[in-house]
Design an enzyme around this catalytic site. Structure first.
Site, mmCIF file in Angstrom:
data_model
loop_
_atom_site.group_PDB
_atom_site.id
_atom_site.type_symbol
_atom_site.label_atom_id
_atom_site.label_comp_id
_atom_site.label_asym_id
_atom_site.label_seq_id
_atom_site.Cartn_x
_atom_site.Cartn_y
_atom_site.Cartn_z
ATOM 1 N N GLU A 44 -105.817 -39.640 59.867
ATOM 2 C CA GLU A 44 -106.366 -41.001 59.840
ATOM 3 C C GLU A 44 -106.197 -41.642 58.462
ATOM 4 O O GLU A 44 -106.161 -42.864 58.342
ATOM 5 C CB GLU A 44 -107.855 -40.994 60.239
ATOM 6 N N HIS A 64 -104.405 -35.833 67.810
ATOM 7 C CA HIS A 64 -103.908 -36.175 66.475
ATOM 8 C C HIS A 64 -102.894 -35.143 65.953
ATOM 9 O O HIS A 64 -102.083 -35.460 65.088
ATOM 10 C CB HIS A 64 -105.050 -36.220 65.459
ATOM 11 N N CYS A 88 -107.920 -38.151 74.317
ATOM 12 C CA CYS A 88 -108.725 -37.583 73.239
ATOM 13 C C CYS A 88 -109.430 -36.351 73.813
ATOM 14 O O CYS A 88 -110.140 -36.458 74.819
ATOM 15 C CB CYS A 88 -109.753 -38.630 72.806
ATOM 16 N N ASP A 123 -108.461 -43.500 72.605
ATOM 17 C CA ASP A 123 -108.698 -42.400 71.659
ATOM 18 C C ASP A 123 -109.639 -42.904 70.575
ATOM 19 O O ASP A 123 -109.800 -44.114 70.383
ATOM 20 C CB ASP A 123 -107.382 -41.935 71.017
ATOM 21 N N SER A 124 -110.235 -41.956 69.845
ATOM 22 C CA SER A 124 -111.089 -42.332 68.721
ATOM 23 C C SER A 124 -110.287 -43.036 67.629
ATOM 24 O O SER A 124 -110.858 -43.763 66.823
ATOM 25 C CB SER A 124 -111.735 -41.081 68.139
HETATM 26 N N1 DGL Z 1 -107.806 -37.196 68.841
HETATM 27 C C1 DGL Z 1 -109.048 -36.748 69.318
HETATM 28 C C2 DGL Z 1 -109.001 -35.414 69.989
HETATM 29 O O1 DGL Z 1 -108.087 -35.162 70.670
HETATM 30 C C3 DGL Z 1 -110.250 -36.956 68.454
HETATM 31 C C4 DGL Z 1 -110.233 -36.612 67.067
HETATM 32 C C5 DGL Z 1 -111.502 -37.055 66.375
HETATM 33 O O2 DGL Z 1 -111.841 -38.226 66.483
HETATM 34 O O3 DGL Z 1 -112.134 -36.212 65.756
HETATM 35 O O4 DGL Z 1 -109.862 -34.608 69.907
#
Ligand code: DGL
Length: 279
Positions: free
Chosen positions: A164, A200, A79, A16-17
């Site tokens: 975050e 998230h 993600c 994930d990011s």
């Molecule tokens: N958690 C990720 C998602 O599901 C990425 C969130 C992000 O980095 O903006 O989209």
């Protein structure tokens, strides 16, 4: 230059990011505790949600290549933004060169597959990052399987930064939770099901539940993705054999280790050991 990848069996990679993929990882580990996992969070470059297609693709490909190099044969993009913007290109254009036997799976398809049996009104909403919403991946995937379902979407650009920055429980967060929910529901009052289309968002669930009107089903992805992975491994014994089973989980981050330990331990309710890497 073609990289030589380790051929021995290895852990399942979860990418994930940032911290969001931890919500998916914990459900996967509940469903499949016997496997080994490497979690990789690109915390130094999060969020991805506001970045262009090219950049999300480039960053995601770097992460996937790294996880392959660390011994993974199977990588889950935990993600939505990466699944929406990079998964298809990686599957179609990169895997054939990197290693046609390795696999990368995303989180959008397993989520969408379950929607048909959840909504009664056939009107659903999607809350996700700007990138995921702009990609139109959710309406496209939903309409492939359920052409009769009406999909309304709302981008929530502030939710990931709030998570975050450890503000998931913060007082100021309430304003932005209510704002995006109200904006989504104003688009279609018949919505009876809302997909949390960002990994998230389960970390914001108590507040999302507080502001979501009664009678609307909130769909978060962890269990759906875990169930789908279990099914995938069952249907692909050749891949299952390449995944080691020792019940271990290691964490890697592109940010400072102490930052990751503090936040990840809060989200997972357990102490984690992490190593910083470069992509
Ligand atoms: N958690 C990720 C998602 O599901 C990425 C969130 C992000 O980095 O903006 O989209």
């Amino acid at each position: 230059m073609k990289q030589t990848l380790p051929s021995a069996s290895g852990p399942i990679g979860v990418f994930d990011s940032g911290y969001g993929g931890l919500t998916i990882l914990s459900k996967i580990r509940e469903a499949l505790p016997e496997y080994d996992y490497i979690y990789l969070g690109d915390n130094a470059r999060t969020p991805y949600g506001t970045r262009s297609f090219e950049i999300v693709y480039e960053f995601t490909l770097q992460a996937v290549t790294k996880l392959f190099g660390m011994g993974c044969h199977l990588v889950i993009l935990a993600c939505n933004t990466a699944s929406a913007k990079a998964l298809r290109s990686i599957q179609m254009n990169d895997l054939p060169h990197l290693d046609p036997e390795r696999r990368v799976l995303g989180v959008i398809r397993p989520t969408v597959e379950c929607i048909g049996s959840i909504t009664h009104s056939r009107h659903i909403g999607v809350l996700a990052t700007s990138g995921t919403i702009k990609s139109e991946s959710y309406p496209l995937e939903v309409h492939k399987l359920f052409p009769d379902i009406k999909v309304s979407s709302e981008a929530c650009p502030l939710w990931v930064p709030l998570v975050e920055n450890n503000e998931a429980q913060g007082e100021g967060t309430d304003y932005f939770i209510r704002k995006y929910i109200d904006e989504l529901l104003a688009k279609d009052p018949l919505i009876d099901t809302v997909i949390l289309g960002c990994t998230h968002y389960p970390l914001l669930l108590p507040k999302i539940q507080q502001y979501m009107p009664e009678g609307i089903t909130i769909v978060s992805q962890g269990e759906l993705v875990a169930r789908s992975l279990k099914d995938y491994l069952h249907r692909h014994p050749e891949m299952d054999r390449k995944c080691t089973k020792g019940g271990r989980c290691v964490y890697r981050t592109t940010e400072a280790e102490d930052k990751f330990i503090e936040s990840a331990s809060t989200f997972l309710n357990e102490a984690v050991r992490v190593e910083r890497i470069e992509l």
